[in-house]
Design an enzyme around this catalytic site. Structure first.
Site, PDB file in Angstrom:
ATOM      1  N   TYR A 147       0.839  -1.218   0.000  1.00 17.87           N
ATOM      2  CA  TYR A 147       0.000   0.000   0.000  1.00 17.87           C
ATOM      3  C   TYR A 147       0.871   1.264   0.000  1.00 17.87           C
ATOM      4  O   TYR A 147       0.606   2.209  -0.741  1.00 17.87           O
ATOM      5  CB  TYR A 147      -0.890  -0.052   1.245  1.00 17.87           C
ATOM      6  CG  TYR A 147      -1.953   1.008   1.356  1.00 17.87           C
ATOM      7  CD1 TYR A 147      -3.200   0.851   0.759  1.00 17.87           C
ATOM      8  CD2 TYR A 147      -1.733   2.171   2.099  1.00 17.87           C
ATOM      9  CE1 TYR A 147      -4.185   1.807   0.891  1.00 17.87           C
ATOM     10  CE2 TYR A 147      -2.724   3.135   2.236  1.00 17.87           C
ATOM     11  CZ  TYR A 147      -3.946   2.942   1.626  1.00 17.87           C
ATOM     12  OH  TYR A 147      -4.932   3.895   1.769  1.00 17.87           O
ATOM     13  N   PRO A 177      -4.656  11.723   2.779  1.00 21.46           N
ATOM     14  CA  PRO A 177      -5.424  11.629   4.018  1.00 21.46           C
ATOM     15  C   PRO A 177      -4.649  10.823   5.062  1.00 21.46           C
ATOM     16  O   PRO A 177      -3.916   9.888   4.720  1.00 21.46           O
ATOM     17  CB  PRO A 177      -6.693  10.876   3.613  1.00 21.46           C
ATOM     18  CG  PRO A 177      -6.731  10.894   2.124  1.00 21.46           C
ATOM     19  CD  PRO A 177      -5.308  10.985   1.684  1.00 21.46           C
TER      20      PRO A 177
END
Ligand code: CAA
Length: 240
Positions: A147, A177
């Protein structure tokens, strides 16, 4: 300028709030979703917005979906690459499949979708591309080599495409974010999530609308001189 916006992963979580925020600002929005029909139906019932079921790792599927949006709503002026998945695990236990799934869904999708809309944006001399990366692409995260690599890749991709597109009236930006209250963070082990929340100076997780408002700004005329940048929204957890 508003126009037509596509939001990938646009019917749930952060993407849902992005779709709603852009619609509120006057965009005709189409939300792409991977396959959760119940969530898509609930999203349509709530917002009345168009949705298309799309596998964002499949080039042909994406190009067909983009053509369908352009036929129904008009030329795409804004693209938000928000679709993303996690397959967390330490590298020594990670399968090649879990690596590829995350790279394909989070990063290759960004290439496929941008490739699909960039020609039209260049011809028309206008476009807004916003890539939803992550704090973990900036700082790395234990258990997320896949990721973190995909999300860091999105940041390099954003800068390169911003350079290629600037003279054509297209801005390309990224948002990172931090930990936001969604199903994705909700599926983490509670003790791991608690230990992460303790590292957030604002002392809470973020809300999806706190990311959507940044997207709305970057998609607006107010952000016309901003390109190639990365905006972090993480409650102070990481200051790049
Ligand atoms: N730093 C250093 N060491 C750590 C650590 C950390 N952050 N976390 C765990 N360890 C250590 C543990 O203490 C343990 O040590 P011992 O073997 O000495 O006891 C060892 O590493 C193994 O830890 P786990 O038992 O937790 O390993 P696991 O294989 O069961 O679980 C994991 C690994 C599932 C990846 C788990 O660590 C985890 O969930 N990590 C969090 C991943 C994360 O933040 N995901 C975010 C999802 S949301 C998202 O991604 C959205 C976004 O953009 C922010």
């Amino acid at each position: 300028m508003t126009g037509v916006a596509i939001v990938t992963g646009g019917t749930r979580g952060i993407g849902k709030e992005i779709s709603k925020a852009l619609a509120k600002d006057g965009f005709k929005v189409c939300a792409f979703y991977a396959g959760n029909e119940d969530a898509a139906q609930a999203f349509r019932d709530e917002t009345g917005l168009m949705t298309v079921q799309v596998d964002v790792t499949d080039d042909e599927h994406c190009q067909k979906a983009i053509a369908q949006v352009e036929k129904q709503l008009g030329p795409v002026t804004a693209l938000v690459n928000n679709a993303g998945i996690t397959r967390d695990g330490t590298l020594h236990k990670m399968s090649l499949e879990n690596w590829r799934e995350v790279i394909d869904t989070n990063l290759t999708s960004c290439f496929i979708m941008c490739r699909g809309v960039i020609g039209g944006m260049r011809e028309r001399g206008f476009g807004r591309i916003i890539n939803i990366s992550s704090i973990n692409g900036q700082k790395g995260q234990f258990g997320q080599t896949n990721y973190s690599a995909a999300k860091a890749g999105m940041l390099g991709f954003t800068k390169a495409l911003a350079l290629e597109s600037a003279a054509k009236g297209i801005t390309v930006n990224a948002i990172c974010p931090g930990y936001i209250e969604t199903e994705m963070t909700g599926s983490m082990r509670p003790e791991v999530l608690d230990s992460i929340i303790k590292q957030i100076p604002i002392t809470r997780m973020g809300h999806p609308d706190e990311i959507a408002s940044i997207v709305a700004f970057l998609a607006s005329d107010k952000a016309s001189f901003i390109t190639g940048t990365t905006i972090a929204a993480n409650g102070g957890q990481y200051m790049a």
